[in-house]
Motif scaffolding. Structure first.
Motif, PDB file in Angstrom:
ATOM      1  N   ALA A  42       0.838  -1.205   0.000  1.00 30.90           N
ATOM      2  CA  ALA A  42       0.000   0.000   0.000  1.00 30.90           C
ATOM      3  C   ALA A  42       0.873   1.256   0.000  1.00 30.90           C
ATOM      4  N   GLU A  43       1.864   1.282   0.862  1.00 30.49           N
ATOM      5  CA  GLU A  43       2.755   2.443   0.926  1.00 30.49           C
ATOM      6  C   GLU A  43       3.452   2.662  -0.415  1.00 30.49           C
ATOM      7  N   GLY A  44       3.919   1.580  -1.020  1.00 25.92           N
ATOM      8  CA  GLY A  44       4.602   1.692  -2.308  1.00 25.92           C
ATOM      9  C   GLY A  44       3.697   2.186  -3.420  1.00 25.92           C
ATOM     10  N   THR A  45       2.459   1.679  -3.468  1.00 23.11           N
ATOM     11  CA  THR A  45       1.556   2.129  -4.538  1.00 23.11           C
ATOM     12  C   THR A  45       1.165   3.586  -4.358  1.00 23.11           C
ATOM     13  N   GLN A  46       0.983   4.002  -3.123  1.00 19.81           N
ATOM     14  CA  GLN A  46       0.629   5.402  -2.887  1.00 19.81           C
ATOM     15  C   GLN A  46       1.800   6.332  -3.205  1.00 19.81           C
ATOM     16  N   ASP A  47       3.018   5.923  -2.865  1.00 20.38           N
ATOM     17  CA  ASP A  47       4.203   6.714  -3.230  1.00 20.38           C
ATOM     18  C   ASP A  47       4.345   6.815  -4.742  1.00 20.38           C
ATOM     19  N   ASP A  48       4.164   5.676  -5.439  1.00 16.31           N
ATOM     20  CA  ASP A  48       4.278   5.680  -6.902  1.00 16.31           C
ATOM     21  C   ASP A  48       3.212   6.567  -7.534  1.00 16.31           C
ATOM     22  N   ALA A  49       1.997   6.534  -7.022  1.00 14.42           N
ATOM     23  CA  ALA A  49       0.928   7.372  -7.570  1.00 14.42           C
ATOM     24  C   ALA A  49       1.249   8.849  -7.383  1.00 14.42           C
ATOM     25  N   PHE A  52       4.203   9.477  -9.981  1.00 19.90           N
ATOM     26  CA  PHE A  52       3.990   9.264 -11.413  1.00 19.90           C
ATOM     27  C   PHE A  52       2.594   9.607 -11.903  1.00 19.90           C
ATOM     28  N   SER A  53       1.678   9.903 -11.039  1.00 23.35           N
ATOM     29  CA  SER A  53       0.286  10.298 -11.304  1.00 23.35           C
ATOM     30  C   SER A  53      -0.667   9.175 -10.950  1.00 23.35           C
ATOM     31  N   TYR A  54      -1.775   9.599 -10.417  1.00 24.82           N
ATOM     32  CA  TYR A  54      -2.805   8.647 -10.007  1.00 24.82           C
ATOM     33  C   TYR A  54      -3.494   8.006 -11.199  1.00 24.82           C
ATOM     34  N   GLY A  55      -3.404   8.618 -12.355  1.00 23.56           N
ATOM     35  CA  GLY A  55      -4.031   8.055 -13.540  1.00 23.56           C
ATOM     36  C   GLY A  55      -3.327   6.839 -14.084  1.00 23.56           C
ATOM     37  N   SER A  56      -2.162   6.510 -13.525  1.00 25.13           N
ATOM     38  CA  SER A  56      -1.397   5.383 -14.059  1.00 25.13           C
ATOM     39  C   SER A  56      -1.135   4.277 -13.044  1.00 25.13           C
ATOM     40  N   ILE A  57      -1.552   4.475 -11.796  1.00 29.43           N
ATOM     41  CA  ILE A  57      -1.234   3.509 -10.733  1.00 29.43           C
ATOM     42  C   ILE A  57      -2.504   3.169  -9.947  1.00 29.43           C
ATOM     43  N   ASP A  58      -2.764   1.883  -9.773  1.00 27.55           N
ATOM     44  CA  ASP A  58      -3.791   1.470  -8.813  1.00 27.55           C
ATOM     45  C   ASP A  58      -3.175   1.603  -7.427  1.00 27.55           C
ATOM     46  N   THR A  59      -3.928   2.107  -6.479  1.00 31.96           N
ATOM     47  CA  THR A  59      -3.393   2.248  -5.126  1.00 31.96           C
ATOM     48  C   THR A  59      -4.102   1.290  -4.176  1.00 31.96           C
ATOM     49  N   VAL A  60      -3.325   0.818  -3.212  1.00 32.99           N
ATOM     50  CA  VAL A  60      -3.829  -0.075  -2.176  1.00 32.99           C
ATOM     51  C   VAL A  60      -3.890   0.736  -0.886  1.00 32.99           C
ATOM     52  N   HIS A  61      -4.946   0.512  -0.106  1.00 36.15           N
ATOM     53  CA  HIS A  61      -5.134   1.226   1.157  1.00 36.15           C
ATOM     54  C   HIS A  61      -5.527   0.225   2.228  1.00 36.15           C
ATOM     55  N   VAL A  62      -4.930   0.354   3.403  1.00 36.14           N
ATOM     56  CA  VAL A  62      -5.304  -0.462   4.551  1.00 36.14           C
ATOM     57  C   VAL A  62      -5.950   0.466   5.569  1.00 36.14           C
ATOM     58  N   ILE A  63      -7.197   0.194   5.868  1.00 39.73           N
ATOM     59  CA  ILE A  63      -7.943   1.000   6.829  1.00 39.73           C
ATOM     60  C   ILE A  63      -8.107   0.160   8.086  1.00 39.73           C
ATOM     61  N   ASP A  64      -7.497   0.626   9.163  1.00 42.02           N
ATOM     62  CA  ASP A  64      -7.527  -0.132  10.408  1.00 42.02           C
ATOM     63  C   ASP A  64      -8.832   0.096  11.150  1.00 42.02           C
ATOM     64  N   GLY A  65      -9.331  -0.984  11.749  1.00 42.17           N
ATOM     65  CA  GLY A  65     -10.586  -0.921  12.487  1.00 42.17           C
ATOM     66  C   GLY A  65     -10.484  -1.487  13.887  1.00 42.17           C
TER      67      GLY A  65
END
Length: 130
Positions: A42-49, A52-65
């Motif tokens: 998740a951290e890597g995909t968000q950094d890449d987005a 390099f732009s959000y239009g080219s990268i799917d992002t992963v998110h972990v939401i803690d509960g």
């Protein structure tokens, strides 16, 4: 399942569990990750987005509960930003459920073109189980 390292970008390597029966015809694997590894992805995909732009990268998110019965509760979400204006919320997001028995997550699945690495960090592609 076999423990191995996987990558999908020639840069990042993640520990995963791979079932030799879950390999597509091209040789890509379907890796299963523990929650801490999902957090790294998740951290890597968000950094890449961001880089390099959000239009080219799917992002992963972990939401803690919090915790339930002594176990971490988390929601893992993948957001596909490409063509976002034309998509509905259901088309742009995917909520990943952990595997019932193992608690592992299949981030990106086969479409993310994950490939396995051998003990020398060389490509094990197409995938061949030891």
């Amino acid at each position: 399942m076999i423990e191995t390292l996987v990558s999908n970008n020639d840069r990042d390597r993640y520990p995963a569990h791979v079932d030799p029966a879950e390999v597509n015809e091209e040789g890509y694997v379907l890796p299963w990750f523990d929650l801490e590894t999902v957090r790294r992805i998740a951290e890597g995909t968000q950094d890449d987005a961001a880089d390099f732009s959000y239009g080219s990268i799917d992002t992963v998110h972990v939401i803690d509960g919090g915790y339930e019965r002594g176990e971490t509760r988390a929601l893992v979400v993948i957001v596909t930003w490409m063509y976002m204006p034309e998509k509905s919320a259901e088309e742009a997001t995917e909520i990943l459920a952990p595997h019932r028995e193992t608690g592992l997550y299949a981030v990106g699945g086969l479409p993310w073109c994950w490939y396995a690495l051998d003990d020398d960090l060389s490509l094990n592609f197409p995938f061949r189980a030891k």
